[in-house]
Design an enzyme around this catalytic site. Structure first.
Site, PDB file in Angstrom:
ATOM      1  N   TYR A 142      38.621  25.936  37.864  1.00 33.55           N
ATOM      2  CA  TYR A 142      39.634  25.068  37.252  1.00 33.55           C
ATOM      3  C   TYR A 142      40.005  23.904  38.170  1.00 33.55           C
ATOM      4  O   TYR A 142      40.421  22.853  37.703  1.00 33.55           O
ATOM      5  CB  TYR A 142      40.913  25.862  36.956  1.00 33.55           C
ATOM      6  CG  TYR A 142      40.927  26.566  35.628  1.00 33.55           C
ATOM      7  CD1 TYR A 142      40.014  27.570  35.347  1.00 33.55           C
ATOM      8  CD2 TYR A 142      41.876  26.247  34.668  1.00 33.55           C
ATOM      9  CE1 TYR A 142      40.045  28.227  34.132  1.00 33.55           C
ATOM     10  CE2 TYR A 142      41.920  26.902  33.456  1.00 33.55           C
ATOM     11  CZ  TYR A 142      41.001  27.887  33.188  1.00 33.55           C
ATOM     12  OH  TYR A 142      41.034  28.537  31.981  1.00 33.55           O
ATOM     13  N   LYS A 189      31.724  38.851  39.923  1.00 36.95           N
ATOM     14  CA  LYS A 189      30.318  38.766  39.540  1.00 36.95           C
ATOM     15  C   LYS A 189      29.546  38.649  40.854  1.00 36.95           C
ATOM     16  O   LYS A 189      28.811  37.687  41.115  1.00 36.95           O
ATOM     17  CB  LYS A 189      30.119  37.534  38.625  1.00 36.95           C
ATOM     18  CG  LYS A 189      28.742  37.424  38.018  1.00 36.95           C
ATOM     19  CD  LYS A 189      28.449  38.437  36.922  1.00 36.95           C
ATOM     20  CE  LYS A 189      27.001  38.344  36.483  1.00 36.95           C
ATOM     21  NZ  LYS A 189      26.601  39.421  35.540  1.00 36.95           N
ATOM     22  N   ASP A 221      31.106  41.123  33.351  1.00 38.28           N
ATOM     23  CA  ASP A 221      30.475  41.391  32.045  1.00 38.28           C
ATOM     24  C   ASP A 221      30.694  42.838  31.616  1.00 38.28           C
ATOM     25  O   ASP A 221      30.949  43.126  30.443  1.00 38.28           O
ATOM     26  CB  ASP A 221      28.980  41.018  32.055  1.00 38.28           C
ATOM     27  CG  ASP A 221      28.221  41.526  33.277  1.00 38.28           C
ATOM     28  OD1 ASP A 221      28.868  42.046  34.208  1.00 38.28           O
ATOM     29  OD2 ASP A 221      26.982  41.409  33.296  1.00 38.28           O
ATOM     30  N   ASP A 245      41.168  34.104  32.578  1.00 34.39           N
ATOM     31  CA  ASP A 245      41.496  33.385  31.345  1.00 34.39           C
ATOM     32  C   ASP A 245      40.825  34.060  30.164  1.00 34.39           C
ATOM     33  O   ASP A 245      41.446  34.353  29.142  1.00 34.39           O
ATOM     34  CB  ASP A 245      41.034  31.925  31.469  1.00 34.39           C
ATOM     35  CG  ASP A 245      41.295  31.144  30.204  1.00 34.39           C
ATOM     36  OD1 ASP A 245      42.426  31.230  29.685  1.00 34.39           O
ATOM     37  OD2 ASP A 245      40.372  30.464  29.715  1.00 34.39           O
ATOM     38  N   ASP A 249      42.594  36.897  27.101  1.00 37.13           N
ATOM     39  CA  ASP A 249      42.563  36.661  25.648  1.00 37.13           C
ATOM     40  C   ASP A 249      41.934  37.866  24.956  1.00 37.13           C
ATOM     41  O   ASP A 249      42.411  38.328  23.922  1.00 37.13           O
ATOM     42  CB  ASP A 249      41.726  35.412  25.305  1.00 37.13           C
ATOM     43  CG  ASP A 249      42.585  34.167  25.156  1.00 37.13           C
ATOM     44  OD1 ASP A 249      43.623  34.077  25.831  1.00 37.13           O
ATOM     45  OD2 ASP A 249      42.209  33.281  24.360  1.00 37.13           O
TER      46      ASP A 249
HETATM   47  C1  IPM Z   1      45.981  29.883  29.395  1.00 35.25           C
HETATM   48  C2  IPM Z   1      45.425  28.672  28.675  1.00 35.25           C
HETATM   49  C3  IPM Z   1      45.235  27.552  29.695  1.00 35.25           C
HETATM   50  C4  IPM Z   1      44.237  28.040  30.727  1.00 35.25           C
HETATM   51  C5  IPM Z   1      44.817  26.207  29.090  1.00 35.25           C
HETATM   52  C6  IPM Z   1      45.778  25.748  28.028  1.00 35.25           C
HETATM   53  C7  IPM Z   1      44.640  25.157  30.161  1.00 35.25           C
HETATM   54  O1  IPM Z   1      44.252  28.967  28.012  1.00 35.25           O
HETATM   55  O2  IPM Z   1      47.092  29.779  29.925  1.00 35.25           O
HETATM   56  O3  IPM Z   1      45.313  30.903  29.413  1.00 35.25           O
HETATM   57  O4  IPM Z   1      43.028  27.938  30.497  1.00 35.25           O
HETATM   58  O5  IPM Z   1      44.663  28.497  31.777  1.00 35.25           O
HETATM   59 MN    MN Z   2      43.676  31.059  28.157  1.00 36.25          MN
END
Ligand code: IPM
Ligand code: MN
Length: 354
Positions: A142, A189, A221, A245, A249
């Site tokens: 990032y 990884k 993975d 990240d 999710d």
């Molecule tokens: C999160 C989001 C952010 C990230 C984006 C909006 C930059 O997806 O907080 O997980 O990738 O960190």
């Molecule tokens: Mn995210």
């Protein structure tokens, strides 16, 4: 207690869900005799539109002068479909994390007994899931060197980590593991990436300081797979920025709705609390978004930033009650049951607290 809280509603459904968290916090303040001073500030696309910058200096000033930051969501489709945009709302969030020194993102995943059948995963697989990701937040790909070469036909992003960056994140992981079941999983990884090998080497060297913690090292993975197969086999997981990240999710579907999971970003002094969901532009302004992730983020704020555990526990309790009584937004409604508005859920929670 005097609490000054920066309020960054951001984009999309951000303002609506933040409004509900404010109602809930104000109800808590009244009940427990706290005095909250809210400090609204601009961020994201809203800030780009107003002042041309997604994390303006004035917003940063407000954040550093507050005791905590409560954050809604960031992002706008207008930028998503324009890869050449010079400024993007997301840059605001990254700049804020970096400038506030928020190097650790705490993302819990847990199940709610009353929602166990809402998860797309089988009940017996997810029952009892209670895990926490500690995602490194101010390093890695990032923030690494990036760019174009060969007349723009080649692009690169680099993942860089220092031992220090890994140590401070891993220390939070070990410390958290000590307060839980003393199990830590380092996700990397290391069979391919040099930065991952430095992660593994660094964490291995720290094991001697925490003889009680049982550390497992797993490839990202494989974790992606086991996370949906046997989520309840994990407890505390530490990982770098991009892996975290993606995996968080993935983990959020275990609970049944992305609208449920809160998060905290911590580091040096100030903490930032935000739902893990995005700005959900399709729902913006419709009063239908689930406010619970933001409300639960406020609970984390009371607990982690102010040490006010009773206040946090009461918020969690009324959230459980709203779920049990079906006072929920449309993402959680089944069949003929009534879907409540975002604002109605907030009103219900505030009234229950009072
Ligand atoms: C999160 C989001 C952010 C990230 C984006 C909006 C930059 O997806 O907080 O997980 O990738 O960190
Ligand atoms: Mn995210």
């Amino acid at each position: 207690m005097q609490l000054q809280i920066a309020l960054l509603a951001g984009d999309g459904i951000g303002p609506e869900v933040i409004d509900q968290a404010v109602k809930v916090c104000d109800a808590i303040a009244q009940k427990f005799n706290h005095d909250i001073q809210w400090m609204p500030a601009l961020t994201g696309a809203a800030a780009i539109d107003a002042v041309g910058e997604p994390y303006p200096d004035e917003t940063h000033e407000i954040c550093v002068n507050s005791d905590a930051v409560l954050f809604g969501a960031i992002g706008h489709p207008r930028f998503d479909n324009d890869p050449s945009a010079k400024v993007r709302p997301e840059q605001g969030l990254l700049k804020m994390r970096k400038k506030l020194g928020l190097f650790a993102n705490v993302r819990p995943t847990f199940t709610f007994p009353s929602l166990i059948d809402k998860s797309p995963l089988k009940q017996e697989r997810i029952e009892g899931t209670d895990l926490v990701f500690l995602r490194e937040l101010t390093g890695g790909i990032y923030f690494g060197e990036r760019g174009r070469k060969d007349d723009g036909d080649t692009a690169f992003d680099t993942c860089t980590y220092t031992r220090k960056e890994i140590q401070r994140l891993a220390k939070k992981g070990f410390d958290l593991a000590m307060t839980r079941s003393k199990k830590l999983c380092c996700v990397d990884k290391a069979n391919v990436l040099e930065s991952s090998r430095l992660w593994r080497e660094t964490v291995q060297a720290m094991e001697k300081d925490y003889p009680e913690v049982e550390v497992a090292y797993e490839f990202v993975d494989a974790v992606a797979m086991r996370l949906v197969q046997w989520p309840n086999s994990y407890d505390v997981l530490i990982t770098e920025n991009l892996f975290g990240d993606i995996l968080t999710d993935e983990a959020s579907v275990i609970s049944g709705s992305m609208g449920l999971m809160p998060s905290a970003s911590v580091g040096a002094d100030i903490g930032l609390f935000e739902p893990i969901h995005g700005s959900f532009p399709q729902a913006a302004g419709k009063d239908i978004a689930n406010p619970l992730a933001t409300v639960l983020s406020a609970a984390m704020m009371f607990e982690m930033s102010f040490g006010l555990n009773e206040e946090g526990a009461l918020i969690r309790k009324v959230v459980d009650q709203s779920l049990a009584e079906g006072i929920v937004t449309e993402d959680l409604v089944e069949g003929e049951a009534k879907a409540y508005k975002t604002s109605e859920v907030g009103d219900y929670l505030a009234a229950k607290i009072s």
